[in-house]
Design a protein around this motif. Structure first.
Motif, PDB file in Angstrom:
ATOM      1  N   CYS A   1      78.442  44.888   7.103  1.00  0.00           N
ATOM      2  CA  CYS A   1      79.322  45.645   7.014  1.00  0.00           C
ATOM      3  C   CYS A   1      79.230  46.806   7.530  1.00  0.00           C
ATOM      4  CB  CYS A   1      78.867  46.158   5.221  1.00  0.00           C
ATOM      5  SG  CYS A   1      79.789  47.415   4.440  1.00  0.00           S
ATOM      6  N   TYR A   2      80.359  47.349   8.000  1.00  0.00           N
ATOM      7  CA  TYR A   2      80.343  48.598   8.955  1.00  0.00           C
ATOM      8  C   TYR A   2      80.602  49.833   7.761  1.00  0.00           C
ATOM      9  CZ  TYR A   2      81.990  51.804  12.489  1.00  0.00           C
ATOM     10  OH  TYR A   2      82.402  52.772  13.179  1.00  0.00           O
ATOM     11  N   HIS A   3      79.898  50.683   8.127  1.00  0.00           N
ATOM     12  CA  HIS A   3      79.907  51.836   7.053  1.00  0.00           C
ATOM     13  C   HIS A   3      80.604  53.204   7.704  1.00  0.00           C
ATOM     14  CE1 HIS A   3      77.569  54.724   4.621  1.00  0.00           C
ATOM     15  NE2 HIS A   3      77.774  55.340   5.645  1.00  0.00           N
ATOM     16  N   PRO A   4      81.322  53.760   7.135  1.00  0.00           N
ATOM     17  CA  PRO A   4      81.901  53.517   5.668  1.00  0.00           C
ATOM     18  C   PRO A   4      83.585  53.095   5.585  1.00  0.00           C
ATOM     19  CG  PRO A   4      82.370  55.972   6.417  1.00  0.00           C
ATOM     20  CD  PRO A   4      82.015  54.964   7.809  1.00  0.00           C
ATOM     21  N   ASP A   5      83.788  52.056   4.753  1.00  0.00           N
ATOM     22  CA  ASP A   5      84.749  51.327   4.591  1.00  0.00           C
ATOM     23  C   ASP A   5      85.240  50.943   3.487  1.00  0.00           C
ATOM     24  OD1 ASP A   5      87.003  50.232   5.853  1.00  0.00           O
ATOM     25  OD2 ASP A   5      85.708  49.651   7.811  1.00  0.00           O
ATOM     26  N   ILE A   6      86.434  50.197   3.352  1.00  0.00           N
ATOM     27  CA  ILE A   6      86.785  49.656   2.101  1.00  0.00           C
ATOM     28  C   ILE A   6      85.654  48.643   1.894  1.00  0.00           C
ATOM     29  CG2 ILE A   6      88.781  48.204   1.152  1.00  0.00           C
ATOM     30  CD1 ILE A   6      89.572  51.095   1.322  1.00  0.00           C
ATOM     31  N   GLU A   7      85.344  47.910   2.835  1.00  0.00           N
ATOM     32  CA  GLU A   7      84.251  46.991   2.442  1.00  0.00           C
ATOM     33  C   GLU A   7      82.998  47.630   1.826  1.00  0.00           C
ATOM     34  OE1 GLU A   7      86.494  46.886   5.004  1.00  0.00           O
ATOM     35  OE2 GLU A   7      87.484  45.145   5.079  1.00  0.00           O
TER      36      GLU A   7
ATOM     37  N   HIS B   1      85.565  42.453   9.627  1.00  0.00           N
ATOM     38  CA  HIS B   1      84.550  41.945   8.708  1.00  0.00           C
ATOM     39  C   HIS B   1      84.662  40.640   8.464  1.00  0.00           C
ATOM     40  CE1 HIS B   1      84.032  46.161   7.726  1.00  0.00           C
ATOM     41  NE2 HIS B   1      82.865  45.997   7.201  1.00  0.00           N
TER      42      HIS B   1
ATOM     43  N   HIS C   1      74.175  49.144  12.280  1.00  0.00           N
ATOM     44  CA  HIS C   1      74.918  50.120  12.144  1.00  0.00           C
ATOM     45  C   HIS C   1      74.780  51.134  10.713  1.00  0.00           C
ATOM     46  CE1 HIS C   1      76.820  46.744  10.934  1.00  0.00           C
ATOM     47  NE2 HIS C   1      76.904  46.239  12.206  1.00  0.00           N
TER      48      HIS C   1
END
Lengths: 505, 505
Positions: free
Chosen positions: B446-452, A426, A320
């Motif tokens: 990691c999923y985008h966009p995010d805190i992670e 996550h 992704h």
């Protein structure tokens, strides 16, 4: 005509293009990036900001209007200033575009060409009318975009796509949202909470990327309780009348209904922006959307020297992160012919509605197909409405289902609608990526009390059903990698019925 | 006098006691639980709800008052209805106590005794005036509590502890909060956002459990920007005058100041409720707080047949979950003498302010002490104010520092103040518990966009400083387990200066 010979040419100056350029430069100095316009990125501002930014404003409105149960009283009314909402969203968009532009400007001028690129041979590109580039390897990273002219049933400028929302100077009075993908749900809930009258039309009852009927039903009910949502819609006609659109559709009771809206929003991802590249000259292997097929571990197409990454590719549900894809493609273009393969990352999918939706690992549907025949699917469930769990009353809706393999206890996937689902996703994806078992996950630390306590509850529920003496062990590789699902993410509602992406072109 | 002989007696009917009882019952039927009162739990309602529930109301107020930047306009004013705030908190408390009581009621009457327990021998307990229990093994799970009579500098009922806040029917006008532990910070920020005038006095500049001067400075500045906070306070006197308290203190510029408040809140954890148990008859090894020393892997005290768990013990910073501790103690009391050891869980510490504070793994201070002498500490930093990261303007304050060992790249700990820190803490703690390296963590999805994404940024920052050819390898065990820190968590500000817990008795 300027002639340029390089080792690697990267077509596209967006997120994927930038990271491909940087990765290729680690191997050779002779890299050129071809950017479509001044900025060139289609990725950053278009793909996430409108629905995510609208959602931020919408949540502010929702929470300001729902504080009373806490003893926080608004003496007066909460009013949405549509012009200010849109001004803020545009300023945020400009900020993000500015950041992308800064990154592009940091690339030396000798490594950059501005203009539209077209293949004139397997190793040759024509850039505008001014340059020809001859490249040993080429990375396609052109992002995604809607064709500039859209006509469909004569709706003309009343038919909008996601990125068109940036053109609003004020919020409209009413819209119809076609599609219940992530973007459709986010736009619909956001506009509804910002006082826009919203009608949402889905296809076949599908909600977001979900496949678990139990979680899907919960999500559908939750959203339908908040705004008009027909998850299995049959639209009979859409007709422009003045500055409005008249929509006739069949409701859940098979009654014909008519509504009138300011805009129709075709809420689905834009297609890969590859139509103008002249790919037809290359004899590349294509998928059913006419997008070059690529190896997700290398980003290599059927032509060994041509790579494709980011939204331009069909890897979206699998990898992704356009940045990661760009890095893999650029690295391999740089090191070619000695390619490096990148291991599949465990898939994550998130919808940033309230409650959020998240899926990780393989879907319920895939888990069922692979594990049910041998009776090896075990499942845990937790309901976030259970008392004693959450102190925030506004945040207590949700459901998390976790799937595992009987015998080994291998964690194979999860589907969720609920609070902080992006974060739970996550945590679970890191565990999934490491092929952890449910019992190993139960040994992990948990701070009490918290959302993560619900994760422990669902893991315990699975563990209670685990029979370690069972000898299901189908899990070799097959269960822990692969695309998130083959259905809704690849084929938005627009691509089957009632609309099709082709119709928008 | 009723006489009862059992294999295992559990003293305490709270969270730890309940899970100890259940775990012991897996091994023998002859288990009895001695509950102090009708409900008996000090754990659930007292330890977390008042500050956490106040915080929920406070966040509702804060967000209702800060929606304008999104274009969400409140025409009128946002008013705090103190009576309703307190009514809601009490009703939530009652709900949680009710749930604990249901669990207690589910235990068969033959396995329960109500009354205060006292050791009359190493294997004998006197319950009230009515029963004597002779038990082969005993689990102490009495929770924590403030002594019922508190007098200190004649403040009388103007001096409150955390749990006393449940007695308020309305919010006061002004309070002084003594202590900047988790509870102090949460109460202070919550009351401030609920329009109570708040003055916070800390000790030696300490903020929450933090030890990284950089993160601590950031947190202190953030909170001091919002409400009056003197992190290194010197209180000269506190005098009751009518229904108020006059406090004289030295400010940051060494000027003497005087304030007048309705209440003084001694904001620190209550001490273990073990004073009435007659432990002095047992000759148990005690720590410097007079709490029985126990092996954190078994919960066994220096007397092999006596176990201690939950808030009654000194394991709090190490094993934060009373339920887990109870399970270990009960399981070992049940299976005695063949004890099972439980591996250390990676420590997590969270403060639920806005922004939140979180620490996981070993602290910066510990990492420095162990790794700095050989120049083996590498560190990554990310600032949540960096542009391009977060779409929510209200949520863009924060700092995350991550520590690793040079050479191996082993992730050893992190300190954070920032958005969603409770969730970032779980993600990092799971990685820490598995002894992952920074490079392994960078391979995680990691999923985008995010805190992670900020987590990835800080990991990349560490990775850039990593020299894999370096041969630091101190990491065997020492760096990945052990108490979170030895300082502030064990010794709240009340236990050194300006107050001491003893003074409250």
């Amino acid at each position: 005509m300027k002639q340029l010979t390089v080792d690697v040419a990267v077509i596209g100056g967006g997120t994927a293009g930038l990271s491909a350029y940087q990765a290729a430069k680690q191997h050779t100095d002779r890299v050129v990036m071809i950017a479509g316009g001044v900025c060139g990125t289609t990725d950053n501002p278009v793909d996430y900001t409108p629905s995510k930014l609208l959602m931020a404003a919408a949540q502010a409105a929702y929470h300001a209007r729902h504080s009373e149960s806490f003893g926080v009283i608004v003496d007066g009314s909460v009013r949405i200033d549509g012009k200010q909402v849109m001004a803020q969203i545009k300023s945020e968009r400009d900020r993000v575009v500015g950041l992308a532009q800064q990154q592009l400007e940091a690339i030396p001028a000798t490594d950059k060409i501005y203009g539209a690129a077209q293949f004139i041979g397997e190793n040759s590109l024509q850039i505008g009318a001014h340059t020809q580039v001859h490249a040993a390897r080429i990375v396609i990273a052109t992002g995604s975009a809607w064709p500039s002219s859209k006509t469909w049933q004569d709706l003309d400028d009343r038919l909008l796509t996601n990125d068109d929302l940036f053109n609003w100077d004020d919020l409209p009075t009413s819209v119809a949202v076609l599609g219940t993908d992530a973007i459709g749900l986010e736009i619909a809930q956001a506009l509804h909470r910002l006082d826009v009258t919203v009608h949402v039309f889905g296809v076949s009852g599908q909600i977001g990327p979900l496949t678990d009927p139990d979680v899907m039903r919960y999500a559908q009910q939750t959203f339908a309780d908040e705004f008009p949502l027909i998850a299995d819609a049959q639209i009979e006609s859409m007709t422009r009348q003045g500055d409005q659109v008249i929509i006739r559709y069949m409701d859940d009771h098979l009654q014909s209904q008519t509504i009138r809206v300011d805009y129709v929003i075709a809420a689905t991802d834009a297609p890969p922006a590859i139509e103008q590249l002249g790919l037809e000259r290359l004899n590349l292997a294509l998928d059913d959307r006419n997008v070059p097929i690529a190896n997700p571990r290398t980003m290599q197409t059927s032509k060994p020297h041509i790579f494709i990454a980011g939204d331009a590719s069909s890897q979206q549900p699998l990898l992704h992160d356009a940045e990661d894809q760009g890095r893999i493609a650029g690295d391999n273009a740089g090191r070619w012919p000695n390619l490096q393969t990148k291991e599949h990352s465990s898939p994550i999918s998130v919808v940033l509605t309230e409650p959020q939706i998240a899926m990780i690992g393989i879907s319920f549907q895939q888990a069922s197909e692979r594990l049910s025949p041998c009776d090896c699917l075990i499942q845990g469930e937790v309901n976030f409405e259970q008392p004693g769990r959450h102190q925030l009353r506004l945040n207590n809706k949700g459901r998390l289902n976790v799937y595992a393999e009987q015998g080994t206890g291998l964690f194979v996937g999860a589907e969720m609608v609920g609070p902080a689902a992006e974060h739970v996703a996550h945590l679970l994806a890191w565990a999934h990526h490491q092929k952890m078992t449910i019992l190993q996950m139960l040994d992990m630390p948990c701070y009490h009390p918290d959302i993560e306590e619900a994760v422990r509850a669902v893991l315990r529920d699975v563990a209670a059903k685990l029979d370690i003496s069972s000898d299901c062990a189908l899990s070799d590789g097959d269960l822990s990698a692969g695309p998130l699902n083959n259905g809704p993410l690849n084929n938005g509602p627009l691509s089957n019925a009632p609309l099709s992406t082709g119709d928008l072109g």
